[in-house]
Enzyme design. Structure first.
Site, mmCIF file in Angstrom:
data_model
loop_
_atom_site.group_PDB
_atom_site.id
_atom_site.type_symbol
_atom_site.label_atom_id
_atom_site.label_comp_id
_atom_site.label_asym_id
_atom_site.label_seq_id
_atom_site.Cartn_x
_atom_site.Cartn_y
_atom_site.Cartn_z
ATOM 1 C CG LEU A 1 -2.021 -1.101 1.128
ATOM 2 C CD1 LEU A 1 -2.593 -1.436 2.505
ATOM 3 C CD2 LEU A 1 -3.141 -0.664 0.177
ATOM 4 C CE LYS B 1 -11.159 -10.766 16.019
ATOM 5 N NZ LYS B 1 -11.663 -9.513 15.491
ATOM 6 C CD GLU C 1 -12.124 -7.549 8.042
ATOM 7 O OE1 GLU C 1 -13.181 -8.166 7.853
ATOM 8 O OE2 GLU C 1 -11.863 -6.928 9.079
ATOM 9 C CB ALA D 1 -16.372 3.021 11.747
ATOM 10 C CG HIS E 1 -15.548 -0.096 17.925
ATOM 11 N ND1 HIS E 1 -14.830 -0.137 19.100
ATOM 12 C CD2 HIS E 1 -15.392 -1.307 17.342
ATOM 13 C CE1 HIS E 1 -14.262 -1.332 19.207
ATOM 14 N NE2 HIS E 1 -14.589 -2.066 18.154
HETATM 15 P P1 0O2 Z 1 -13.090 -5.800 15.515
HETATM 16 O O1 0O2 Z 1 -13.069 -5.485 16.947
HETATM 17 O O2 0O2 Z 1 -13.074 -4.557 14.657
HETATM 18 O O3 0O2 Z 1 -12.043 -6.781 15.068
HETATM 19 P P2 0O2 Z 1 -16.599 -12.328 9.899
HETATM 20 O O4 0O2 Z 1 -15.438 -11.476 10.434
HETATM 21 O O5 0O2 Z 1 -16.597 -12.435 8.397
HETATM 22 O O6 0O2 Z 1 -16.747 -13.620 10.594
HETATM 23 P P3 0O2 Z 1 -18.748 -10.560 9.549
HETATM 24 O O7 0O2 Z 1 -19.642 -9.864 10.545
HETATM 25 O O8 0O2 Z 1 -19.408 -11.220 8.387
HETATM 26 O O9 0O2 Z 1 -17.879 -11.572 10.366
HETATM 27 O O10 0O2 Z 1 -17.681 -9.592 8.967
HETATM 28 P P4 0O2 Z 1 -17.867 -8.137 8.422
HETATM 29 O O11 0O2 Z 1 -19.282 -7.729 8.373
HETATM 30 O O12 0O2 Z 1 -17.105 -8.087 7.148
HETATM 31 O O13 0O2 Z 1 -17.177 -7.259 9.584
HETATM 32 C C1 0O2 Z 1 -15.889 -7.491 10.010
HETATM 33 C C2 0O2 Z 1 -15.319 -6.244 10.670
HETATM 34 O O14 0O2 Z 1 -15.836 -5.045 10.094
HETATM 35 C C3 0O2 Z 1 -15.648 -6.112 12.161
HETATM 36 O O15 0O2 Z 1 -14.726 -6.868 12.873
HETATM 37 C C4 0O2 Z 1 -15.485 -4.610 12.373
HETATM 38 O O16 0O2 Z 1 -14.114 -4.227 12.435
HETATM 39 C C5 0O2 Z 1 -16.043 -4.047 11.085
HETATM 40 N N1 0O2 Z 1 -17.496 -3.807 11.195
HETATM 41 C C6 0O2 Z 1 -18.475 -4.537 10.625
HETATM 42 N N2 0O2 Z 1 -19.682 -4.025 10.902
HETATM 43 C C7 0O2 Z 1 -19.474 -2.941 11.677
HETATM 44 C C8 0O2 Z 1 -20.353 -1.980 12.272
HETATM 45 O O17 0O2 Z 1 -21.564 -2.033 12.169
HETATM 46 N N3 0O2 Z 1 -19.752 -0.959 12.984
HETATM 47 C C9 0O2 Z 1 -18.395 -0.868 13.135
HETATM 48 N N4 0O2 Z 1 -17.916 0.149 13.851
HETATM 49 N N5 0O2 Z 1 -17.546 -1.786 12.589
HETATM 50 C C10 0O2 Z 1 -18.069 -2.797 11.875
HETATM 51 P P5 0O2 Z 1 -15.064 -7.485 14.297
HETATM 52 O O18 0O2 Z 1 -14.319 -8.756 14.432
HETATM 53 O O19 0O2 Z 1 -16.551 -7.540 14.479
HETATM 54 O O20 0O2 Z 1 -14.531 -6.460 15.325
#
Ligand code: 0O2
Length: 223
Positions: free
Chosen positions: A45, A69, A163, A175, A179
């Protein structure tokens, strides 16, 4: 009693520590490999940003944040998915042990950088979720890529998953506040706050595209 005696014996404490470390080794190795994948992605990047800066005098990427993580979040996510948290399962189940957040000024830059990264021949796209075109019901917007990226160890090549989240500065601002809402419990008027946040997400999206339009107009109108 036997336990107390063992614990009081400094030699046995050494044994316990050694055993703990031995058990932790595969996990620490996995964490190290994820750190390496993050370094590779961050370099890619930064190379793109430097190239844009040199050729077009413009930086599409405002900032890059990386994180592995933390162990508690890993265990919590494995529990949520109902899978025992062995190192092997963690590696198979989780796509986001390595996470990169790429913050851009404008939505167009997000797609440009994500497309360039996606076509690099050592990168594979495992999944792509466009929460900008299709925001989550709460208003969350970002472009998420799960990528496969090689790292080169003494034992050979290993493909790691990571990711990559692409957002504008404004989406990131939103976001962060969202959060906070997610991780606070017992909030009064949570529904009303969620509705306010949803409204802000729309306003932010509108501003993002209006700012992009102005940026493009400046480009067109400059001689
Ligand atoms: P953290 O604490 O940020 O690591 P998966 O990860 O594929 O099993 P999912 O829900 O299908 O689960 O994945 P998705 O929707 O792609 O979201 C993954 C990450 O995106 C989250 O990681 C968050 O970092 C971010 N994210 C998704 N939705 C939201 C939201 O509504 N609000 C905010 N602020 N962030 C979001 P984690 O592991 O949940 O949390």
């Amino acid at each position: 009693m036997a336990e107390t005696n063992e614990l009081m014996n400094p030699g046995s404490i050494g044994n316990i520590t050694a055993e703990l470390l031995e058990n932790a080794k595969p996990f620490l190795e996995l964490m190290m490999q994820n750190e390496c994948a993050l370094r590779e992605l961050e370099t890619k990047l930064n190379v793109l940003n430097d190239e844009f800066s040199t050729i077009y005098n413009y930086n599409p990427i405002e900032s890059i944040k990386t994180r592995v993580k933390d162990p508690m979040s890993i265990v919590e996510k494995m529990n949520r998915k109902g899978v025992p948290a062995t190192v092997e399962n963690i590696e198979k189940t989780l796509n986001d042990i390595a996470g990169v957040r790429v913050i851009c000024s404008f939505p167009e830059d997000i797609y440009a950088i994500a497309d360039i990264l996606s076509t690099q021949d050592d990168i594979t796209i495992i999944s792509r979720k466009d929460y900008i075109a299709n925001p989550k019901p709460n208003g969350y917007r970002s472009l998420h890529l799960i990528v496969g990226i090689p790292i080169f160890l003494s034992t050979g090549k290993k493909i790691m998953k990571a990711e990559v989240q692409f957002r504008t500065i404004a989406m990131d601002f939103w976001a962060s506040l969202d959060h906070k809402l997610k991780y606070k419990h017992n909030i009064n008027n949570a529904e009303e706050i969620s509705a306010q946040l949803r409204e802000c997400a729309e306003a932010i999206n509108d501003i993002d595209y209006r700012m992009q339009e102005i940026r493009n107009r400046i480009e067109r109108e400059s001689r």
